[in-house]
Design a protein around this motif. Structure first.
Motif, PDB file in Angstrom:
ATOM      1  N   ALA A  31       0.842  -1.201   0.000  1.00 31.37           N
ATOM      2  CA  ALA A  31       0.000   0.000   0.000  1.00 31.37           C
ATOM      3  C   ALA A  31       0.871   1.241   0.000  1.00 31.37           C
ATOM      4  O   ALA A  31       1.988   1.233   0.522  1.00 31.37           O
ATOM      5  CB  ALA A  31      -0.908   0.013   1.226  1.00 31.37           C
ATOM      6  N   PRO A  32       0.368   2.327  -0.577  1.00 26.66           N
ATOM      7  CA  PRO A  32       1.098   3.590  -0.520  1.00 26.66           C
ATOM      8  C   PRO A  32       1.056   4.131   0.914  1.00 26.66           C
ATOM      9  O   PRO A  32       0.266   3.676   1.740  1.00 26.66           O
ATOM     10  CB  PRO A  32       0.325   4.514  -1.463  1.00 26.66           C
ATOM     11  N   HIS A  33       1.887   5.113   1.184  1.00 27.24           N
ATOM     12  CA  HIS A  33       1.826   5.786   2.478  1.00 27.24           C
ATOM     13  C   HIS A  33       0.491   6.527   2.585  1.00 27.24           C
ATOM     14  O   HIS A  33      -0.104   6.921   1.574  1.00 27.24           O
ATOM     15  CB  HIS A  33       2.998   6.748   2.636  1.00 27.24           C
ATOM     16  N   TRP A  34       0.018   6.725   3.808  1.00 21.04           N
ATOM     17  CA  TRP A  34      -1.291   7.342   4.014  1.00 21.04           C
ATOM     18  C   TRP A  34      -1.443   8.658   3.265  1.00 21.04           C
ATOM     19  O   TRP A  34      -2.498   8.968   2.729  1.00 21.04           O
ATOM     20  CB  TRP A  34      -1.542   7.595   5.513  1.00 21.04           C
ATOM     21  N   GLU A  35      -0.366   9.435   3.242  1.00 20.61           N
ATOM     22  CA  GLU A  35      -0.443  10.786   2.674  1.00 20.61           C
ATOM     23  C   GLU A  35      -0.296  10.818   1.154  1.00 20.61           C
ATOM     24  O   GLU A  35      -0.368  11.881   0.535  1.00 20.61           O
ATOM     25  CB  GLU A  35       0.618  11.693   3.307  1.00 20.61           C
ATOM     26  N   CYS A  36      -0.083   9.652   0.534  1.00 15.40           N
ATOM     27  CA  CYS A  36       0.100   9.610  -0.921  1.00 15.40           C
ATOM     28  C   CYS A  36      -1.172  10.068  -1.643  1.00 15.40           C
ATOM     29  O   CYS A  36      -2.271   9.607  -1.347  1.00 15.40           O
ATOM     30  CB  CYS A  36       0.460   8.190  -1.353  1.00 15.40           C
ATOM     31  N   GLU A  37      -1.023  10.971  -2.589  1.00 14.68           N
ATOM     32  CA  GLU A  37      -2.167  11.489  -3.349  1.00 14.68           C
ATOM     33  C   GLU A  37      -2.248  10.906  -4.755  1.00 14.68           C
ATOM     34  O   GLU A  37      -3.313  10.886  -5.356  1.00 14.68           O
ATOM     35  CB  GLU A  37      -2.094  13.015  -3.422  1.00 14.68           C
ATOM     36  N   GLN A  38      -1.106  10.464  -5.293  1.00 14.23           N
ATOM     37  CA  GLN A  38      -1.100   9.865  -6.621  1.00 14.23           C
ATOM     38  C   GLN A  38      -1.562   8.418  -6.532  1.00 14.23           C
ATOM     39  O   GLN A  38      -0.935   7.591  -5.877  1.00 14.23           O
ATOM     40  CB  GLN A  38       0.307   9.926  -7.226  1.00 14.23           C
ATOM     41  N   MET A  39      -2.673   8.093  -7.179  1.00 17.70           N
ATOM     42  CA  MET A  39      -3.179   6.730  -7.133  1.00 17.70           C
ATOM     43  C   MET A  39      -2.185   5.754  -7.756  1.00 17.70           C
ATOM     44  O   MET A  39      -1.485   6.091  -8.715  1.00 17.70           O
ATOM     45  CB  MET A  39      -4.527   6.639  -7.844  1.00 17.70           C
ATOM     46  N   LYS A  40      -2.148   4.547  -7.198  1.00 12.04           N
ATOM     47  CA  LYS A  40      -1.262   3.493  -7.671  1.00 12.04           C
ATOM     48  C   LYS A  40      -2.083   2.341  -8.237  1.00 12.04           C
ATOM     49  O   LYS A  40      -3.189   2.054  -7.765  1.00 12.04           O
ATOM     50  CB  LYS A  40      -0.394   2.965  -6.518  1.00 12.04           C
ATOM     51  N   CYS A  41      -1.520   1.700  -9.235  1.00 14.51           N
ATOM     52  CA  CYS A  41      -2.176   0.529  -9.823  1.00 14.51           C
ATOM     53  C   CYS A  41      -2.348  -0.555  -8.758  1.00 14.51           C
ATOM     54  O   CYS A  41      -1.386  -0.898  -8.062  1.00 14.51           O
ATOM     55  CB  CYS A  41      -1.340   0.002 -10.989  1.00 14.51           C
ATOM     56  N   SER A  42      -3.534  -1.085  -8.634  1.00 18.21           N
ATOM     57  CA  SER A  42      -3.812  -2.103  -7.622  1.00 18.21           C
ATOM     58  C   SER A  42      -3.039  -3.395  -7.864  1.00 18.21           C
ATOM     59  O   SER A  42      -2.892  -4.211  -6.953  1.00 18.21           O
ATOM     60  CB  SER A  42      -5.311  -2.411  -7.598  1.00 18.21           C
ATOM     61  N   GLN A  43      -2.535  -3.572  -9.066  1.00 18.98           N
ATOM     62  CA  GLN A  43      -1.829  -4.796  -9.408  1.00 18.98           C
ATOM     63  C   GLN A  43      -0.313  -4.658  -9.265  1.00 18.98           C
ATOM     64  O   GLN A  43       0.320  -5.483  -8.638  1.00 18.98           O
ATOM     65  CB  GLN A  43      -2.171  -5.205 -10.851  1.00 18.98           C
ATOM     66  N   CYS A  44       0.274  -3.595  -9.841  1.00 16.93           N
ATOM     67  CA  CYS A  44       1.736  -3.466  -9.848  1.00 16.93           C
ATOM     68  C   CYS A  44       2.259  -2.287  -9.043  1.00 16.93           C
ATOM     69  O   CYS A  44       3.457  -2.102  -8.928  1.00 16.93           O
ATOM     70  CB  CYS A  44       2.243  -3.369 -11.284  1.00 16.93           C
ATOM     71  N   MET A  45       1.363  -1.450  -8.521  1.00 19.45           N
ATOM     72  CA  MET A  45       1.691  -0.305  -7.679  1.00 19.45           C
ATOM     73  C   MET A  45       2.458   0.799  -8.399  1.00 19.45           C
ATOM     74  O   MET A  45       3.141   1.605  -7.781  1.00 19.45           O
ATOM     75  CB  MET A  45       2.471  -0.754  -6.434  1.00 19.45           C
ATOM     76  N   GLN A  46       2.340   0.849  -9.745  1.00 20.05           N
ATOM     77  CA  GLN A  46       2.871   1.978 -10.497  1.00 20.05           C
ATOM     78  C   GLN A  46       1.796   3.073 -10.564  1.00 20.05           C
ATOM     79  O   GLN A  46       0.634   2.844 -10.238  1.00 20.05           O
ATOM     80  CB  GLN A  46       3.257   1.544 -11.917  1.00 20.05           C
ATOM     81  N   ALA A  47       2.184   4.269 -10.991  1.00 20.08           N
ATOM     82  CA  ALA A  47       1.234   5.379 -11.080  1.00 20.08           C
ATOM     83  C   ALA A  47       0.051   4.992 -11.960  1.00 20.08           C
ATOM     84  O   ALA A  47       0.210   4.372 -13.012  1.00 20.08           O
ATOM     85  CB  ALA A  47       1.930   6.618 -11.627  1.00 20.08           C
ATOM     86  N   SER A  48      -1.149   5.340 -11.509  1.00 22.20           N
ATOM     87  CA  SER A  48      -2.361   4.971 -12.221  1.00 22.20           C
ATOM     88  C   SER A  48      -3.198   6.197 -12.558  1.00 22.20           C
ATOM     89  O   SER A  48      -3.281   7.141 -11.772  1.00 22.20           O
ATOM     90  CB  SER A  48      -3.201   4.016 -11.363  1.00 22.20           C
ATOM     91  N   PHE A  49      -3.797   6.164 -13.749  1.00 21.26           N
ATOM     92  CA  PHE A  49      -4.667   7.267 -14.169  1.00 21.26           C
ATOM     93  C   PHE A  49      -5.997   6.750 -14.725  1.00 21.26           C
ATOM     94  O   PHE A  49      -6.799   7.524 -15.223  1.00 21.26           O
ATOM     95  CB  PHE A  49      -3.962   8.115 -15.238  1.00 21.26           C
ATOM     96  N   VAL A  50      -6.221   5.420 -14.629  1.00 20.31           N
ATOM     97  CA  VAL A  50      -7.483   4.820 -15.107  1.00 20.31           C
ATOM     98  C   VAL A  50      -8.016   3.885 -14.033  1.00 20.31           C
ATOM     99  O   VAL A  50      -7.301   3.498 -13.112  1.00 20.31           O
ATOM    100  CB  VAL A  50      -7.280   4.045 -16.422  1.00 20.31           C
ATOM    101  N   MET A  51      -9.281   3.513 -14.167  1.00 21.04           N
ATOM    102  CA  MET A  51      -9.899   2.613 -13.205  1.00 21.04           C
ATOM    103  C   MET A  51     -10.241   1.293 -13.878  1.00 21.04           C
ATOM    104  O   MET A  51     -10.346   1.208 -15.110  1.00 21.04           O
ATOM    105  CB  MET A  51     -11.180   3.243 -12.630  1.00 21.04           C
ATOM    106  N   CYS A  52     -10.397   0.266 -13.095  1.00 17.38           N
ATOM    107  CA  CYS A  52     -10.804  -1.039 -13.613  1.00 17.38           C
ATOM    108  C   CYS A  52     -12.136  -0.886 -14.353  1.00 17.38           C
ATOM    109  O   CYS A  52     -13.100  -0.323 -13.824  1.00 17.38           O
ATOM    110  CB  CYS A  52     -10.951  -2.025 -12.454  1.00 17.38           C
ATOM    111  N   LYS A  53     -12.211  -1.391 -15.557  1.00 17.30           N
ATOM    112  CA  LYS A  53     -13.416  -1.235 -16.367  1.00 17.30           C
ATOM    113  C   LYS A  53     -14.580  -2.078 -15.841  1.00 17.30           C
ATOM    114  O   LYS A  53     -15.747  -1.779 -16.131  1.00 17.30           O
ATOM    115  CB  LYS A  53     -13.122  -1.621 -17.819  1.00 17.30           C
ATOM    116  N   LYS A  54     -14.257  -3.088 -15.055  1.00 17.18           N
ATOM    117  CA  LYS A  54     -15.319  -3.973 -14.559  1.00 17.18           C
ATOM    118  C   LYS A  54     -15.952  -3.428 -13.270  1.00 17.18           C
ATOM    119  O   LYS A  54     -17.145  -3.165 -13.213  1.00 17.18           O
ATOM    120  CB  LYS A  54     -14.762  -5.374 -14.332  1.00 17.18           C
ATOM    121  N   CYS A  55     -15.124  -3.234 -12.207  1.00 12.34           N
ATOM    122  CA  CYS A  55     -15.697  -2.767 -10.938  1.00 12.34           C
ATOM    123  C   CYS A  55     -15.749  -1.242 -10.853  1.00 12.34           C
ATOM    124  O   CYS A  55     -16.510  -0.681 -10.068  1.00 12.34           O
ATOM    125  CB  CYS A  55     -14.913  -3.319  -9.752  1.00 12.34           C
ATOM    126  N   GLU A  56     -14.897  -0.565 -11.638  1.00 12.84           N
ATOM    127  CA  GLU A  56     -14.844   0.899 -11.703  1.00 12.84           C
ATOM    128  C   GLU A  56     -14.460   1.523 -10.360  1.00 12.84           C
ATOM    129  O   GLU A  56     -14.715   2.702 -10.119  1.00 12.84           O
ATOM    130  CB  GLU A  56     -16.181   1.470 -12.177  1.00 12.84           C
TER     131      GLU A  56
END
Length: 494
Positions: free
Chosen positions: A42-67
């Motif tokens: 998990a990212p640190h509590w104060e992290c504002e940049q969302m991370k990919c739930s799978q690889c923990m790289q920077a994320s800018f999209v959401m899962c198309k299934k659960c959204e």
């Protein structure tokens, strides 16, 4: 998720809340004791940049299934249980749950692991670790606002069937994550919290007999850092080894909720390092240390000279530490200011006292920045000062971290850089008649230092900061060998 060496076993202890890992056969330095995949990243509590739930790289999209959960452009799926859970709970929660409250990510993932029958048993190990004994009100309030309230107000609690979500449970999970997480480095250089069920259960000792590394896939590897005899307990350390006993105790209570009674903590001289000792004002050469005494049934710490027996008031010691702490805040990270502080407080503290160690580390950090500046032409005075600081620090690090040690490896590398720079500078100046012979001796010594530094860091993954040092040490080794060849060529040519 984990694999233990055949040379160790888990043993239940009445004096410890969870099982202890004990050697069943002798372990040599470098032997692998445990390999484990993370239970939670998990990212640190104060992290504002969302991370990919799978690889923990920077994320800018959401899962198309659960959204709900973020993904990156390279990952199209994440754990099926998590995805299906939110698909079923779609009518109960907002699609922007994580977008608007990303701080809840770690707790939310842990709740899903507890809900999932296939992973719930691994989460049970976290409940066996000691609970908090010190409440940090500021941190509690931050969690209340950033994590607890958003989860409770989201309506998600009703979607959980196996886990009963309460205000108390959520705060407990925040604590469990903080208390059990290791800092791991992602491939993009950012740090994350990694929670490992077995790794979290390792008991603490201020002089550990293991070293931990994390590879590119966040896998934990636990190595024996020193020889461990059959029957001995496997320990890790969860504090800064260069702090004094009272400071280590404070950190352990705050972050782990535990009390340490190891050999170092029980020794007023801290294994002869004097990292908490003050100079005696009554006798020359005496040092005042904190001893424990019992009066009227109550235990208290007394400051007493080990030489003449003179006492020093505890309030006086406390005020001295407060004064130097305030002085450190006023230095503005200036080299001269730190040097003045070091000179002033050297009259009060043992040279190995943790406050002087901190000042020396700050001075060394500034010197490192100066010497690494490509516009800087290193002078003998700066290089000699850096070497002096390293020579004072390295025996101390060795005393509290015997065996394989990242910190000692880094200290050796820092020493090596300045040692080589100074050796080359002196040789170029040809200050002595036997300059070539002296330079050769320096190079051969540098070769040994480099080899020792490499040995200390040999288990570090290539993507870690310490792993990057290995390539730099290799460059220094090449530099040493090139210099030796040039010396031999000149000697043979002559």
């Amino acid at each position: 998720m984990q694999s233990y060496s055949e040379k160790v076993k888990l043993v239940k202890s009445a004096s410890f809340p969870s099982r202890q890992l004990v050697a069943t056969s002798d372990l040599s330095p470098g032997d692998v004791i445990l390999e484990e995949q993370p239970l939670l990243l998990a990212p640190h509590w104060e992290c504002e940049q969302m991370k990919c739930s799978q690889c923990m790289q920077a994320s800018f999209v959401m899962c198309k299934k659960c959204e709900i959960f973020p993904l990156c452009i390279d990952c199209t799926t994440h754990p099926a249980f998590d995805c299906d859970f939110f698909c079923n709970a779609a009518a109960k929660i907002s699609k922007n749950l994580l977008v608007e409250n990303y701080a809840i990510f770690g707790v939310l993932k842990l709740l899903l692991l507890m809900e999932n029958p296939e992973s719930s048993e691994y989460c049970a190990a976290l409940s066996a670790t000691p609970g908090a004994t010190v409440v940090d009100s500021d941190a509690w309030q931050e969690r209340e606002v950033q994590i607890i309230t958003p989860i409770l107000q989201s309506g998600i609690a009703s979607a959980f069937k196996r886990v009963k979500i309460t205000h108390e449970l959520l705060h407990t999970l925040c604590w469990r994550i903080d208390a059990n997480a290791f800092e791991v480095t992602a491939s993009d250089g950012n740090t994350l919290k990694g929670v490992y069920g077995c790794g979290a259960q390792l008991p603490h000792n201020c002089v550990p007999n293991t070293v931990i590394t994390f590879d590119e896939e966040f896998s934990l590897k636990l190595y024996a850092s020193a020889r461990i005899r059959a029957g001995e307990i496997i320990y890790n350390s969860y504090t800064n080894p260069l702090m004094g006993t009272s400071q280590r105790h404070h950190e352990l209570r705050l972050t782990k909720g535990i009390e340490c009674t190891c050999a170092r903590c029980s020794d007023p001289l801290e294994l002869g390092t004097h990292m908490s000792s003050l100079k005696c004002r009554k006798c020359a050469g005496g040092f005042v240390v904190c001893t424990t005494s019992v009066r009227n049934g109550k235990s208290s710490g007394e400051w007493k000279c080990v030489n003449c027996g003179a006492f020093m008031a505890a309030d006086e010691v406390k005020q001295l530490l407060v004064d130097v702490g305030e002085a450190l805040l006023e230095t503005n990270s200036e080299l001269f200011a730190y040097e003045c502080l070091l000179e002033k407080y050297s009259a009060h503290f043992h040279q190995n006292h943790f406050v002087l160690v901190e000042i020396k580390q700050n001075i060394a950090s500034i010197l490192r920045a100066i010497l690494m500046n490509p516009m800087c032409v290193p002078g003998k005075d700066l290089l000699e000062r850096k070497l002096q600081l390293c020579e004072e620090m390295m025996p101390l690090v060795r005393a509290v971290l015997p065996g394989i040690s990242k910190l000692y490896g880094i200290a050796l590398y820092e020493y090596l850089l300045s040692y080589m720079e100074l050796a080359e500078l002196v040789y170029e100046d040809k200050e002595a008649a036997d300059a070539a012979l002296v330079f050769q001796e320096k190079l051969e010594n540098a070769r040994d230092i480099a080899a020792k530094a490499k040995e200390m860091l040999r288990f570090e993954p290539s993507n870690s900061p310490e792993g990057h040092l290995l390539s730099r040490i290799a460059m220094e080794q090449k530099r040493i060998e090139d210099n030796l060849r040039q010396l031999n060529s000149k000697r043979n040519g002559a």
